[in-house]
Design an enzyme around this catalytic site. Structure first.
Site, mmCIF file in Angstrom:
data_model
loop_
_atom_site.group_PDB
_atom_site.id
_atom_site.type_symbol
_atom_site.label_atom_id
_atom_site.label_comp_id
_atom_site.label_asym_id
_atom_site.label_seq_id
_atom_site.Cartn_x
_atom_site.Cartn_y
_atom_site.Cartn_z
ATOM 1 N N HIS A 295 8.548 0.011 8.896
ATOM 2 C CA HIS A 295 8.946 -1.371 9.234
ATOM 3 C C HIS A 295 8.867 -1.659 10.716
ATOM 4 O O HIS A 295 9.298 -0.873 11.546
ATOM 5 C CB HIS A 295 10.294 -1.759 8.616
ATOM 6 C CG HIS A 295 11.483 -1.003 9.143
ATOM 7 N ND1 HIS A 295 12.171 -1.404 10.263
ATOM 8 C CD2 HIS A 295 12.134 0.087 8.678
ATOM 9 C CE1 HIS A 295 13.196 -0.575 10.456
ATOM 10 N NE2 HIS A 295 13.188 0.337 9.515
ATOM 11 N N ASP A 307 14.019 4.234 14.713
ATOM 12 C CA ASP A 307 14.138 3.311 13.572
ATOM 13 C C ASP A 307 13.508 1.966 13.933
ATOM 14 O O ASP A 307 14.191 1.110 14.477
ATOM 15 C CB ASP A 307 15.608 3.157 13.185
ATOM 16 C CG ASP A 307 15.779 2.365 11.909
ATOM 17 O OD1 ASP A 307 14.800 2.150 11.194
ATOM 18 O OD2 ASP A 307 16.921 1.953 11.635
ATOM 19 N N GLU A 341 12.976 -5.248 7.339
ATOM 20 C CA GLU A 341 13.657 -4.226 6.530
ATOM 21 C C GLU A 341 15.143 -4.221 6.842
ATOM 22 O O GLU A 341 15.980 -4.062 5.966
ATOM 23 C CB GLU A 341 13.056 -2.838 6.821
ATOM 24 C CG GLU A 341 13.587 -1.731 5.899
ATOM 25 C CD GLU A 341 14.882 -1.084 6.360
ATOM 26 O OE1 GLU A 341 15.538 -0.436 5.544
ATOM 27 O OE2 GLU A 341 15.265 -1.234 7.540
ATOM 28 N N GLU A 342 15.462 -4.408 8.133
ATOM 29 C CA GLU A 342 16.846 -4.175 8.569
ATOM 30 C C GLU A 342 17.849 -5.170 8.005
ATOM 31 O O GLU A 342 18.938 -4.788 7.614
ATOM 32 C CB GLU A 342 16.931 -4.178 10.106
ATOM 33 C CG GLU A 342 16.183 -3.033 10.773
ATOM 34 C CD GLU A 342 16.815 -1.663 10.498
ATOM 35 O OE1 GLU A 342 17.774 -1.589 9.724
ATOM 36 O OE2 GLU A 342 16.315 -0.680 11.065
ATOM 37 N N ASP A 369 10.435 6.105 7.261
ATOM 38 C CA ASP A 369 11.565 5.364 7.846
ATOM 39 C C ASP A 369 12.789 6.261 7.940
ATOM 40 O O ASP A 369 13.875 5.904 7.497
ATOM 41 C CB ASP A 369 11.862 4.110 6.999
ATOM 42 C CG ASP A 369 12.954 3.233 7.632
ATOM 43 O OD1 ASP A 369 13.232 3.426 8.838
ATOM 44 O OD2 ASP A 369 13.516 2.388 6.926
ATOM 45 N N HIS A 440 20.533 2.576 14.939
ATOM 46 C CA HIS A 440 21.145 1.234 15.056
ATOM 47 C C HIS A 440 22.056 1.096 16.277
ATOM 48 O O HIS A 440 22.992 0.306 16.260
ATOM 49 C CB HIS A 440 21.957 0.884 13.798
ATOM 50 C CG HIS A 440 21.128 0.752 12.556
ATOM 51 N ND1 HIS A 440 21.658 0.375 11.351
ATOM 52 C CD2 HIS A 440 19.814 0.928 12.333
ATOM 53 C CE1 HIS A 440 20.710 0.336 10.430
ATOM 54 N NE2 HIS A 440 19.565 0.675 11.008
HETATM 55 ZN ZN LIG Z 1 14.648 1.782 9.353
#
Ligand SMILES: [Zn+2]
Length: 490
Positions: A295, A307, A341-342, A369, A440
């Protein structure tokens, strides 16, 4: 096999990578000499030659890491709907063009949530002079009133705890605490972040605080998506750092605690965005597709290096190297860089919808991912006989430390909308044990990605993509859902 046919190229490559500056391409660009065909049962000389041309450059050229630097330092954080998400789309299109890989955009409407001012504090009482909290709004959070809100905190350790409290949470801030300590805990506790705030809102809570889902902390909060039902109750929700969660927990042992919270986030109208799709056409069966996904969006904090910048550059590099082979594989290798995606999965859904007619001819799908760690092995979600079919193709992964099958999940979130079409999923599994240290958070930056690990996983992805597109037979399609697979071993 016990000794690797690729032991020499890998050690050579690692030597080259350690002796050169991380992002600078190594001078050794000649294809790695493949082992004699007799050394690997079941693969032809041409296939072994391809292994050398994919694994060698992936390990030695430093291209994936240089690409990751462009995406993280150059484009930056790229939350859906933002200008930088669009810049990432343009960057991907330019990069595929430079690689000689045909690419295009496909439309996706995405949520457009924007972070604002955010702070919070434990309010002064007879027991404390008050303390600032290190926190970060969860994506999808409602704002507080501009002047903020102050309420008493009630701690829960699970969604069941919350339900048991009923309307006792009315007018209060629900604090979701847990004891995540390793990557394997993520799945167990993620529901507190994704669904907890909505459930608390239904029970009349005024805000929610969630302990960061993290395996390391220097008081850094880790954000993530939280979902509210369409038209349902919403509330301001934030992740607090692990240290702040521990402080709240200690203080709550001694009596009531009040927190003041200011979140200035907002939800703008949905924005126009895109998935980026690219492909290398198959030489014999171009309508049969091996999908490689990752992603392109990231959270708005950090620069999404693990990520999912790492996954993005792995699948792009796989396409670039496969496009340079003297002969394309039998089937088409299609890269999909999913948007959103998030905080919405709109890209994954849009792809499955737009390509619904083609999904019966999607013969395998891989999603990267899980960060830029080194490769560990291969997992399958397919019908019977999958391991037997792919076993000979694992040999070139031996030297990368990944020449084995692993139990556990093979999918990624963006692939999940393809499950009803029984698309076989192949997991190129990487070591994610340190992934949730930075996931994140502001700390998900390029320096956390080891160029050698990234190049090894890139090599594994490139080879597996080729193997799936070149193997004479097809994986049988799975009958049950992926959730039937045994969970990954701890
Ligand atoms: Zn991810």
């Amino acid at each position: 096999m016990s000794t690797s046919v690729f032991a020499l190229p890998v050690s050579l490559a690692l030597h080259l990578l350690t002796s050169a500056a991380p992002a600078s391409p190594s001078p050794a660009t000649a294809p790695v000499k493949p082992p004699p065909a007799s050394a690997v049962k079941g693969l032809t000389a041409a296939q072994l030659d391809a292994a050398g041309r994919l694994v060698g450059p992936a390990l030695t050229e430093g291209h994936s890491y240089a690409r990751l630097a462009e995406l993280t330092d150059g484009v930056g954080p790229r939350l859906s709907g933002s200008e930088s998400a669009e810049a990432a789309v343009q960057w991907a299109l330019r990069s595929f063009k430079a690689d000689g890989v045909k690419a295009w955009k496909e439309p996706v409407k995405v949520p457009h949530w924007v972070r604002g001012e955010e702070h919070g504090e434990i309010v002064t009482s007879e027991r404390t002079r008050g303390l600032p909290l290190s926190l970060m709004a969860l994506g999808g959070s409602a704002p507080t009133p501009p002047e903020g809100l102050t309420a008493e905190v009630v701690e829960v350790g699970s969604l069941e705890d919350l339900a048991a409290l009923g309307d006792q949470v009315k007018g209060r801030i629900v604090f979701f605490n847990h004891d995540m300590s390793e990557a394997a805990d993520y799945g167990r506790f993620a529901g507190m972040r994704s669904r907890g705030p909505a459930l608390a809102a239904k029970q009349g809570a005024v805000a929610a605080l969630v302990r960061s889902l993290a395996t390391a902390s220097l008081r850094s909060p880790h954000t993530g998506a939280t979902r509210f039902d369409e038209g349902g109750a919403r509330l301001p929700a934030a992740a607090v750092s692990v240290e702040d969660a521990l402080t709240l927990h200690r203080m709550l042992q001694g009596g009531p605690v009040k927190v003041r919270l200011v979140l200035g986030c907002s939800e703008l109208p949905d924005a126009d965005s895109s998935n980026v799709v690219a492909e290398v056409r198959g030489r014999e069966k171009p309508d049969e597709v091996v999908l490689l996904g990752a992603h392109l969006d990231s959270w708005d904090v950090g620069t999404g290096a693990h990520d999912d910048g790492a996954g993005v550059v792995m699948v792009m590099e796989a396409a670039r190297l496969i496009a340079k082979l003297p002969q394309a594989p039998r089937r088409t290798v299609r890269v999909v860089l999913f948007m959103n995606e998030e905080n919405g999965l709109r890209g994954g859904r849009a792809y499955a919808e737009a390509h619904a007619k083609e999904l019966p001819k999607h013969v395998a799908a891989v999603e990267m991912d899980a960060g830029g760690g080194p490769p560990l092995g291969v997992s399958l979600h397919a019908g019977p006989g999958g391991e037997a079919l792919l076993r000979p193709w694992l040999a070139p992964l031996d030297g990368l430390g990944a020449g084995r099958f692993m139990v556990g999940h093979a999918t990624g979130a963006d692939l999940s909308p393809m499950e009803p079409a029984h698309v076989p999923f192949v997991g190129v599994r990487v070591d994610s044990s340190r992934y949730f240290d930075v996931h994140h958070s502001m700390a998900d930056t390029l320096d956390k990605v080891d160029p050698r690990d990234l190049s090894r996983s890139t090599a594994a992805v490139a080879w597996m993509a080729y193997a799936l597109a070149e193997a004479p037979a097809l994986l049988a399609r799975p009958t049950g859902p992926e959730s039937d697979n045994p969970p990954p071993k701890k």
